[in-house]
Scaffold this active site. Structure first.
Site, short mmCIF file in Angstrom:
data_model
loop_
_atom_site.label_atom_id
_atom_site.label_comp_id
_atom_site.label_asym_id
_atom_site.label_seq_id
_atom_site.Cartn_x
_atom_site.Cartn_y
_atom_site.Cartn_z
N GLY A 121 49.93 65.01 88.49
CA GLY A 121 49.40 65.61 87.33
C GLY A 121 47.77 65.40 87.17
O GLY A 121 47.24 66.29 86.71
N CYS A 122 47.32 64.19 87.50
CA CYS A 122 46.23 63.80 87.26
C CYS A 122 44.99 64.48 88.05
O CYS A 122 43.92 64.69 87.86
CB CYS A 122 45.83 62.24 87.26
SG CYS A 122 46.71 61.42 85.99
N THR A 123 45.60 64.55 89.62
CA THR A 123 44.84 65.27 90.34
C THR A 123 44.67 66.83 90.18
O THR A 123 43.60 67.20 90.01
CB THR A 123 45.39 65.04 91.78
OG1 THR A 123 45.54 63.66 92.30
CG2 THR A 123 44.93 66.07 92.91
#
Length: 157
Positions: free
Chosen positions: A44-46
């Protein structure tokens, strides 16, 4: 003490990637997007970071600087930034100074266990240093477009 909509955000100085130190006072005159994410190099952060990276020129046109923040150390942030080709700085907030200022540390559940972690959140600070918008408990799909639209509207006055 935490940030409040419409109020000045207290100045802060933080260690960031590219061997830089970021200070809110030095960014006065520019709008600032600060987005908090749970952990570098996770799916998700990527995706979220990539969405900001892919719209960086549009944010720049709206006089807006992007900063990503997590509790990861500088080496993890540097690796994440390099691997994903992020064109903005990532802040290492190991001591949670910024996390606490923006009140993003929340009780979370993972595999039935509770722990304190970063609630994915984004903040838009106007060029005078006041908190203009906040998004808490963010879902990644479409989020960066919402933030960009808000930054463009704020810039247009």
């Amino acid at each position: 003490m935490s940030v409040t909509l419409g109020q000045p955000v207290p100045d802060f100085t933080a260690q960031a990637t590219s061997d830089t130190t970021v200070s809110l006072a030095e960014l006065k005159g520019k709008q600032v997007v600060i987005y908090f994410y749970p952990k570098a190099s996770t799916p998700g952060c990527t995706t979220e970071g990539g969405d900001f990276r892919d719209r960086k020129d549009a944010f720049a046109t709206a006089n807006t600087v992007i900063l990503g923040v997590s509790r990861d150390g500088l080496r993890a942030q540097e690796n994440f930034k390099t691997k994903q080709g992020f064109t903005f700085e990532l802040v290492s907030d190991k001591d949670e100074t910024l996390c606490r200022l923006f009140d993003v540390i929340k009780l979370k559940k993972l595999y039935g266990k509770e722990h304190l972690g970063i609630e994915r959140s984004t903040f838009l600070i106007d060029k005078e240093g006041r908190l203009a918008r906040e998004w808490r408990g963010v879902k990644v799909p479409g989020h960066v477009d919402d933030v960009l639209e808000a930054a463009q509207q704020l810039h247009a006055g």
